[in-house]
Write a protein that holds these residues in place. Structure first.
Motif, mmCIF file in Angstrom:
data_model
loop_
_atom_site.group_PDB
_atom_site.id
_atom_site.type_symbol
_atom_site.label_atom_id
_atom_site.label_comp_id
_atom_site.label_asym_id
_atom_site.label_seq_id
_atom_site.Cartn_x
_atom_site.Cartn_y
_atom_site.Cartn_z
ATOM 1 N N PHE A 151 -0.779 10.859 -3.522
ATOM 2 C CA PHE A 151 -0.023 10.510 -2.317
ATOM 3 C C PHE A 151 -0.450 9.168 -1.709
ATOM 4 C CE2 PHE A 151 0.336 15.187 -2.404
ATOM 5 C CZ PHE A 151 1.718 15.294 -2.398
ATOM 6 N N GLY A 152 -1.601 8.670 -2.112
ATOM 7 C CA GLY A 152 -2.058 7.384 -1.593
ATOM 8 C C GLY A 152 -1.585 6.235 -2.473
ATOM 9 N N LYS A 203 11.568 8.734 -6.562
ATOM 10 C CA LYS A 203 12.555 7.799 -7.123
ATOM 11 C C LYS A 203 13.208 8.367 -8.379
ATOM 12 C CE LYS A 203 11.036 3.187 -5.699
ATOM 13 N NZ LYS A 203 10.538 1.885 -6.194
ATOM 14 N N LYS A 204 12.391 9.004 -9.219
ATOM 15 C CA LYS A 204 12.924 9.570 -10.458
ATOM 16 C C LYS A 204 13.800 10.782 -10.185
ATOM 17 C CE LYS A 204 8.884 8.100 -13.130
ATOM 18 N NZ LYS A 204 7.684 8.546 -13.866
ATOM 19 N N THR A 205 13.543 11.476 -9.065
ATOM 20 C CA THR A 205 14.255 12.705 -8.740
ATOM 21 C C THR A 205 15.588 12.434 -8.062
ATOM 22 O OG1 THR A 205 12.103 13.781 -8.426
ATOM 23 C CG2 THR A 205 14.039 14.938 -7.583
ATOM 24 N N MET A 242 0.819 -1.216 0.000
ATOM 25 C CA MET A 242 0.000 0.000 0.000
ATOM 26 C C MET A 242 0.852 1.264 0.000
ATOM 27 S SD MET A 242 -3.319 -0.596 -0.096
ATOM 28 C CE MET A 242 -4.374 0.513 0.842
ATOM 29 N N ALA A 243 2.149 1.111 0.164
ATOM 30 C CA ALA A 243 3.050 2.268 0.102
ATOM 31 C C ALA A 243 3.547 2.527 -1.310
ATOM 32 C CB ALA A 243 4.241 2.058 1.037
ATOM 33 N N THR A 244 3.004 1.810 -2.312
ATOM 34 C CA THR A 244 3.350 2.043 -3.706
ATOM 35 C C THR A 244 2.541 3.236 -4.201
ATOM 36 O OG1 THR A 244 3.675 -0.331 -3.996
ATOM 37 C CG2 THR A 244 3.534 0.997 -5.994
ATOM 38 N N THR A 245 3.145 4.410 -4.183
ATOM 39 C CA THR A 245 2.423 5.646 -4.493
ATOM 40 C C THR A 245 3.077 6.406 -5.644
ATOM 41 O OG1 THR A 245 3.706 7.058 -3.010
ATOM 42 C CG2 THR A 245 1.877 5.829 -2.026
ATOM 43 N N ARG A 246 2.306 7.286 -6.254
ATOM 44 C CA ARG A 246 2.854 8.133 -7.319
ATOM 45 C C ARG A 246 3.862 9.131 -6.743
ATOM 46 N NH1 ARG A 246 0.375 7.687 -12.059
ATOM 47 N NH2 ARG A 246 -1.506 6.397 -12.096
ATOM 48 N N TRP A 247 3.629 9.579 -5.538
ATOM 49 C CA TRP A 247 4.590 10.469 -4.879
ATOM 50 C C TRP A 247 5.927 9.762 -4.708
ATOM 51 C CZ3 TRP A 247 6.635 14.791 -3.719
ATOM 52 C CH2 TRP A 247 7.442 14.951 -2.590
ATOM 53 N N GLN A 248 5.873 8.527 -4.253
ATOM 54 C CA GLN A 248 7.095 7.749 -4.090
ATOM 55 C C GLN A 248 7.789 7.551 -5.436
ATOM 56 O OE1 GLN A 248 6.599 3.944 -4.832
ATOM 57 N NE2 GLN A 248 8.063 3.004 -3.448
#
Length: 556
Positions: A462-463, A243-245, A233-239
């Motif tokens: 963020f979710g 990662k890309k940054t 459930m921690a697989t988020t678009r924010w994360q």
């Protein structure tokens, strides 16, 4: 007249494909060689039919909210991680709800799939099937191959000198069902993937000793993340954005420190061998088994004797009763003719891992031959949605000449070691899902959502990146997607609320509104390659757990 589509296999991918055909007003016919649907997830007591089935004790590695069909959530009282029976019950519910059963022909084997003489004009295929000894032939406008990876077990006996002289039992994990047959025995497991880890744990409760041999090593991660939430459930678009940054080396270092803080992999004999590609398995109990001595880690095997095993480090284990190979499967498409058969086994020659590059007509889709850091079910469903739109001519592919030129160029770069072979590598879940959704036209528009529905946009960005996100807009839009997203944490926590304790409510969101701004500022400072030298070790130990939580979350 609706186009006729042949769906090969009635497992998770096959059920997705049947449903997506119906959604696009196509006419599916599914051929399943067993007597029931569900593929791997339909448990049987033996494997005499040569079909791969899950072992009795298997548990899902991806939680229910991340691994459901995008317009059919699990019931709220289902546990977050399910055993075989629970998951198959869900598949039954899907089949009944969408009326899929009448489109499946059971006990039917596909013998051959060949292009018709006028394929370049019609894109049609001849399909020969066999049902209880009787052969039949039919013409189809399109084919969806949903047989998965698990057809032919990889049993590399010739790689191990002396194994033909070994007098103990030798089997592949495909044949394993329960640990009862190994009670009181000394068992050697060859290979450390998810299956190898699972079997090691289960056998440790009945076998006299379990030896676990690995050539590469692995990172062992838990289903449970910080505060007890499902890790997936921690697989988020924010994360994904973070990662890309962040510099890859910094992100990798932070992740490794976090994983080693829970479990020092080198001490446990699990660390990745130098020069090997990092891999991950999900296992909550293996470290405890290693601590208790019921499972022992070993290096790769050098050779066998009649009753013993000699390892590369020179150690010898005597009186081995059984060897179980958990060495995976060999991808194959026995019903195709060459060169199509070989072409479909190479990821480089499958456009977006779905469409073979050299076909004049895009009427063949390979569904489910992917390795994702997230849910395979969600990935195959999105593939099927895209493929059916392509069959109808509503989504276009580049010309086959362009696709083949790109594929051959990629193959040459792989041979020259300029780029790595993508075949054995795991693909990032959000990256791949967004890639297919873009082709389909159903990728969520985050800026638009922030302008029109900030509450939903917050949860989408963020979710957790649950499959419902790909039903918010575009083809296949589902009116229940918004509600499903906003209630996904309720369904996550519901099965845990079996003992209610009166307390003041706690904030549900793990990330405060100011966190994104704070982390973005920190990244600008830490992005320098001198970061590791400038930050004192003790200070980093204090801040790294918070950075990892916000920046990396789930380790794929």
């Amino acid at each position: 007249m609706a186009k006729r589509v042949a769906v090969i296999g009635a497992g998770v991918s096959g059920l997705s494909s049947i449903k997506c055909c119906l959604d696009e007003a196509l006419e599916p016919t599914c051929f399943e060689r067993s007597s029931d649907f569900g593929g791997l997830w339909k448990f049987t007591e033996d494997s005499k039919d040569g079909m791969t089935k899950v072992y009795k004790s298997v548990m899902t590695n991806i939680c229910k909210e991340m691994s459901c069909y995008s317009d059919f959530p699990f019931q709220e009282d289902y546990p977050n991680f399910m055993n075989q029976e629970k998951f198959w019950n869900y598949l039954q519910e899907v089949v009944e709800h969408f009326g899929l059963l009448k489109y499946i022909r059971f006990k039917t084997t596909v013998c051959s799939i060949t292009k018709r003489p006028d394929f370049s004009e019609t894109g049609q295929w001849d399909v020969v099937t066999e049902t209880e000894g009787r052969q039949d032939q039919a013409v189809f406008d399109a084919i969806m191959v949903c047989t998965g990876y698990f057809l032919n077990p990889n049993l590399p006996l010739e790689s191990f000198p002396g194994i033909r002289d070994f007098k103990g039992q030798i089997l592949h994990s495909q044949e394993y069902r329960t640990p009862d047959a190994f009670r009181g025995k000394r068992v050697l497991l060859m290979g450390l993937g998810n299956t190898g880890g699972d079997l090691a744990v289960e056998l440790s409760r009945t076998a006299a000793q379990v030896l676990l041999s690995t050539t590469t090593g692995t990172w062992v991660i838990s289903r449970i993340s910080d505060w007890g939430y499902p890790r997936s459930m921690a697989t988020t678009r924010w994360q994904s954005f973070i990662k890309k940054t962040m510099p890859a080396s910094l992100l990798s270092w932070m992740q490794e420190r976090k994983m080693n803080r829970r479990l020092n992999h080198e001490d446990y004999g699990l660390s990745i061998a130098e020069g090997k590609t990092p891999k991950f398995i999900v296992n909550d109990e293996l470290p405890a088994c290693l601590l208790c001595g019921t499972v022992t880690m070993k290096t790769s095997v050098k050779d066998f004797t009649e009753t013993s095993v000699v390892f590369e480090d020179g150690t010898v284990e005597a009186n081995i009763d059984a060897v179980i190979f958990t060495t995976g499967y060999i991808c194959s498409f026995p019903f195709f003719e060459e060169p199509l058969r070989s072409l479909c086994t190479k990821r480089a020659f499958l456009y977006k891992q779905v469409f073979p590059s050299d076909l004049e007509r895009a009427t063949l889709a390979i569904i489910g031959h992917i390795s994702l850091s997230g849910s395979i079910l969600a990935g195959t469903e999105l593939q099927a949605r895209w493929a059916t739109r392509v069959f109808k001519g509503l989504c276009k592919l580049p010309p086959p000449q362009t696709l083949m030129a790109e594929a051959r160029k990629k193959e040459q770069l792989i041979k020259r070691a300029v780029i790595k072979d993508p075949t054995p590598r795991m693909t990032d879940y959000i990256y791949y899902m967004d890639e297919i959704a873009t082709c389909l036209g159903s990728k969520p528009n985050i800026p638009f959502l922030f302008l029109t529905d900030p509450r939903l946009a917050w949860e989408v960005f963020f979710g957790p990146c649950t499959p419902y996100q790909y039903r918010l807009m575009g083809p296949g839009k589902w009116n229940g997607a918004r509600k499903a997203i906003l209630t996904q944490w309720d369904r996550t926590l519901k099965p845990l609320k079996t003992r209610i304790i009166p307390r003041s409510p706690k904030p549900r969101y793990l990330i405060a509104w100011g966190a994104p701004v704070l982390v973005a500022s920190l990244l600008l400072i830490y992005k320098s390659s001198l970061f590791l030298k400038l930050v004192p070790s003790k200070l980093y130990d204090k801040i790294s757990p918070h950075l990892v939580l916000l920046c990396s979350g789930y380790i794929p």
